[in-house]
Design an enzyme around this catalytic site. Structure first.
Site: not given
Length: 408
Positions: A52, A302
């Site tokens: 992110k 992720s």
């Protein structure tokens, strides 16, 4: 898309002044299981343990005149924004639900330091989001979406740039987790149709699948927040415009309980700590099976922001999925020796994990909540057969979400 590709490469190069590329590592354990070359793109090893910060970096890099950034997030996006606010010397106001675990609040505060203010508001994310957007409009800041922003999409696509450079070629198969679509939209837009894609969602938050069926983004009636890094109620408009032609055949929905078995396997066998969303791409290999045999496969891990206080829940959900743990309500005669009669039915590998009387006022019978763990799922067939033969009345509530919610 040429301009997009060049912009992504420029963003990737600029990132190197802030953090190194995340590693791409061949995983021998998974490669042997699937008879393929399985690589993990380890976004869980970024400075904030998720991808992110890439989108946050790119969005802030492109807005040097903006002094105030506002976001709403209960997890990885908040940490990425906080990290980049501190790096760029910007002020950030991060709205988080009141129910956000302290660990996530503390990590966001740690990454942002004096550059960020954290505001806890709303029991549910929609309320938090509304508060953040209202504040942003009033304060004149820039609202930074976790996925539905062109600069964020461009920043997340930097994962693809690194991947190809590290691998030295295009992978045959690329397995990408999907939440709001920022990562998947960015990578697909950069790489194009040069490899086979699989987009993976948690079953309780499959907003891409719902949008593909409807032909447009739609809001899910219910969202299971277990895989909170990918459990999104509605895919973004901008991200879906890039994903709308991927086809349902290239999407997978995986059960949250099965996901837990993958998290435990990676932790116990490989020593890799993954959050639920971070394990989605690896879990999907079970469904791809023979189709990836002999191929080069890259899974995007992720995120690794896992609170170990959740480990008992992960273990329990994995045991339930594998059939190694069950809960049932047993009608027990209220007489001396009744409990002993039940205990004699248990096998040598059966352990009582929970035993609780639910009703003690009945004169002849009482209901008991029992949790049993065993080493082989077939042991339950034997146990239930003995219960039936012994005339016991019982109800298996393991897969009854409503009863489990109130009783377990």
């Amino acid at each position: 898309m040429c301009d997009f590709a060049q912009s992504v490469r420029d963003a990737t190069q600029a990132m190197r002044a802030v953090f190194p590329a995340t590693p791409l590592l061949r995983n021998a354990h998974l490669s042997e299981i699937y008879d393929a070359d399985v690589y993990l793109k380890r976004e869980d090893l970024s400075p904030v343990r998720s991808y992110k910060l890439r989108g946050a970096f790119n969005a802030m890099r492109k807005r040097p005149d903006v002094d105030l950034f506002v976001c709403a997030s209960a997890g990885n996006h908040a940490q990425g924004v906080a990290f980049m606010c501190k790096h760029f010397g910007k002020q950030g106001v991060i709205f988080m639900p009141v129910t956000t675990p302290q660990q996530k609040i503390q990590k966001t505060a740690m990454f942002g330091g004096d550059s960020v203010e954290i505001r806890l508001t709303g029991d549910y994310f929609d309320d938090t989001l509304a508060s953040a957007q209202a504040f942003c409009a009033e304060a004149g800041g820039h609202f930074l979406s976790p996925f539905d922003d062109e600069d964020v999409i461009e920043g997340q696509a930097s994962v693809a740039v690194e991947l190809v450079e590290q691998l030295g070629k295009m992978p045959d198969n690329l397995v990408i987790p999907v939440g709001g679509g920022g990562l998947s939209a960015g990578m697909l837009s950069y790489l194009g149709p040069q490899c086979q894609y699989t987009f993976v969602e948690p079953a309780g938050g499959a907003c891409l699948h719902a949008a593909l069926e409807a032909g447009k983004p739609v809001r899910l009636e219910r969202v299971n927040n277990f895989a909170d890094g990918a459990a999104v109620g509605q895919i973004g408009q901008k991200t879906f415009s890039r994903l709308q032609n991927v086809g349902l055949a290239n999407t997978l929905r995986v059960s949250e309980d099965r996901l837990c078995t993958t998290m435990l396997e990676m932790l116990n066998v490989e020593g890799i700590v993954l959050e639920p969303a971070g394990a989605l791409s690896i879990d999907a290999l079970q469904d791809l099976g023979q189709s990836i045999r002999g191929r080069t496969v890259v899974c995007i891990t992720s995120g690794g922001n896992f609170d170990f206080e959740r480990l008992p829940e992960v273990k329990e959900r994995a045991q339930k999925f594998l059939g190694l743990k069950k809960y049932f309500v047993l009608r027990m005669p209220q007489r001396p020796g009744a409990l002993k009669d039940f205990l004699t039915l248990l096998g040598p590998d059966d352990d009582i994990a929970r035993f609780e009387y639910l009703k003690k006022s009945a004169r002849n019978y009482g209901s008991v909540l029992i949790g049993i763990e065993t080493r082989d799922a077939e042991n339950f067939d034997r146990l239930f057969g003995k219960l039936d033969a012994g005339g016991f009345t019982y109800q298996d509530i393991t897969d009854d979400d409503l009863l489990s919610q109130f009783m377990i």
